[in-house]
Design a protein around this motif. Structure first.
Motif, mmCIF file in Angstrom:
data_model
loop_
_atom_site.group_PDB
_atom_site.id
_atom_site.type_symbol
_atom_site.label_atom_id
_atom_site.label_comp_id
_atom_site.label_asym_id
_atom_site.label_seq_id
_atom_site.Cartn_x
_atom_site.Cartn_y
_atom_site.Cartn_z
ATOM 1 N N GLY A 171 0.810 -1.206 0.000
ATOM 2 C CA GLY A 171 0.000 0.000 0.000
ATOM 3 C C GLY A 171 0.843 1.256 0.000
ATOM 4 O O GLY A 171 0.419 2.308 -0.498
ATOM 5 N N LEU A 172 2.044 1.158 0.579
ATOM 6 C CA LEU A 172 2.928 2.320 0.647
ATOM 7 C C LEU A 172 3.843 2.455 -0.569
ATOM 8 O O LEU A 172 4.508 3.481 -0.721
ATOM 9 N N SER A 173 3.881 1.446 -1.412
ATOM 10 C CA SER A 173 4.837 1.458 -2.517
ATOM 11 C C SER A 173 4.664 2.673 -3.420
ATOM 12 O O SER A 173 5.633 3.196 -3.974
ATOM 13 N N GLN A 228 8.394 7.500 -3.474
ATOM 14 C CA GLN A 228 9.069 8.621 -4.120
ATOM 15 C C GLN A 228 8.778 9.938 -3.402
ATOM 16 O O GLN A 228 9.204 11.006 -3.842
ATOM 17 N N SER A 229 8.058 9.856 -2.286
ATOM 18 C CA SER A 229 7.635 11.074 -1.603
ATOM 19 C C SER A 229 8.821 11.883 -1.082
ATOM 20 O O SER A 229 8.788 13.116 -1.085
ATOM 21 N N VAL A 230 9.873 11.207 -0.634
ATOM 22 C CA VAL A 230 11.030 11.934 -0.116
ATOM 23 C C VAL A 230 11.746 12.678 -1.241
ATOM 24 O O VAL A 230 12.231 13.798 -1.043
ATOM 25 N N GLU A 231 11.808 12.064 -2.419
ATOM 26 C CA GLU A 231 12.411 12.758 -3.549
ATOM 27 C C GLU A 231 11.618 14.012 -3.897
ATOM 28 O O GLU A 231 12.184 15.072 -4.187
ATOM 29 N N LYS A 232 10.282 13.902 -3.852
ATOM 30 C CA LYS A 232 9.440 15.067 -4.111
ATOM 31 C C LYS A 232 9.636 16.128 -3.027
ATOM 32 O O LYS A 232 9.651 17.331 -3.316
ATOM 33 N N LEU A 233 9.818 15.683 -1.799
ATOM 34 C CA LEU A 233 10.046 16.610 -0.697
ATOM 35 C C LEU A 233 11.365 17.340 -0.870
ATOM 36 O O LEU A 233 11.449 18.565 -0.681
#
Length: 386
Positions: A48-50, A54-59
């Protein structure tokens, strides 16, 4: 220009929030993004989190836009203490080296440097100076460049100060201080917890080696989040302090124990990333920070402060004012009565302010309306001692 709506900031339904120097309310898009990620983890666990990995890269990319730098220079951390600890404990100090800081720094920017005394490093503290237009008495106020110049020697390696002091609201002139450090080969380390998201911070232009900021103040993020900038040449100086799978190039190839940490700031993201928090902070930056230039945000905050100053009862609340580059998002007052009691009484009337070290602090952000300012002033002016 500024979208000061209840839809973006539901906290407005609870009252007037003037405590962005404490823990800010998150905007609705951040809550929605984090809730969706939690729900997906609830239903499917790791799979579900997969979609959020990429959220950290966006951050990092969002934070890089804010600091006008490359995403490779940004790391996602939990708080300022964590990042300052990695800097101080990883710095190549030698016996007899010196660190300069301010006597009334916030603990996150004091204890990591104080710990270096065990390595034979001298921590030299700038004395408190009464630099405001009001007599602050025994309360913390600020420090002077004259004292910096007086205390620096050829053994000074680091100057570590907050951009904005959490007590009085005194702001350092980072452009001036950065130029001073550049001339002398000193590394400037800045705690920007009380400025990033409110005031411009330009590390590359101002010769700042490292910038650390918590995410839950002027950046509108959740607690347990922070941003950590390092200049490439400074990053190369630092030894590894905290290490784990995520700081290595091989990533989730867990049985490959080759020692090859990232050359980018990712080397400071040493263990399992708090994905849900990264999702929320990135949404906060995207929805409530990046849409407005830092200069415009600062101008709006100062305009709101001026509206407060025009209406506040000066017999009850004496403002502590700084001019020019020393002005910040924190407007501190010396009160006739106990500021802790005033804070509690104001909260009962739906006006949320904060109290620290003998000051009452009012900290509007760009999302604060004129009507909210007027309501807060009315409540504060009407408080009588209990």
């Amino acid at each position: 220009m500024f979208q000061k709506t209840r839809e973006l900031f539901p906290v407005k339904e609870e009252g007037v929030f003037l405590a962005h120097c404490a823990i800010s309310p998150v905007p609705e898009p951040a809550c929605r993004a984090m809730t969706a990620a939690v729900r997906d983890q609830m239903r499917r666990g790791m799979s579900g989190l997969s979609g959020y990995f990429q959220s950290v890269e966006k951050l990092r990319a969002a934070a890089a836009r804010l600091l006008d730098t490359d995403p490779d220079n940004l790391a996602f951390v939990k708080n300022t203490s964590e990042a300052m600890g990695m800097i101080a404990n990883g710095y190549p100090f030698r016996l007899g080296d010196r660190i300069i800081s301010y006597v009334h720094e916030y603990p996150a920017n004091h204890y990591p440097w104080r710990l270096q005394e065990k390595r034979g490093v001298e921590l030299v503290l700038l004395p408190d100076r009464h630099l405001a237009d009001a007599d602050t008495g025994e309360r913390p106020c600020g420090w002077s460049m004259e004292d910096v110049e007086r205390l620096v020697t050829d053994r000074t390696r680091v100057i570590a100060v907050s951009h904005v002091q959490f007590t009085s609201g005194f702001a350092a002139d980072l452009k001036e201080l950065g130029a001073f450090c550049k001339e002398r080969g000193i590394d400037l380390v800045v705690d920007a917890a009380q400025s990033l998201g409110c005031l411009p911070v330009r590390p590359e232009e101002w010769n700042i080696a490292a910038v650390v900021a918590s995410g839950w103040k002027w950046l509108f993020g959740p607690t347990g989040t922070g941003l950590f900038y390092t200049a490439p040449e400074f990053r190369q100086k630092l030894a590894d302090v905290l290490v784990g799978a995520e700081c290595m190039v091989q990533g989730d190839d867990y049985l490959n124990h080759t020692w090859q940490p990232h050359a980018t700031a990712r080397r400071f993201e040493y263990s399992t990333t708090p994905t849900l928090l990264a999702v929320a902070l990135e949404a906060s930056l995207t929805s409530a920070v990046l849409p407005y230039p830092p200069e415009a945000v600062a101008a709006e905050v100062f305009r709101l402060q001026d509206r407060i100053l025009a209406g506040i009862d000066r017999d009850r609340y004496k403002p502590v004012l700084f001019s020019g580059a020393h002005r910040s998002g924190i407007l501190s007052f010396i009160c006739r009565w106990n500021p802790d009691e005033i804070m509690k009484r104001a909260a009962q009337e739906g006006v949320f302010v904060s109290s620290r070290c003998g000051y009452l602090r009012l900290a509007p952000h760009w999302c604060t309306t004129d009507e909210e300012v007027d309501r807060a002033v009315e409540v504060l002016n009407g408080i009588e001692p209990g």
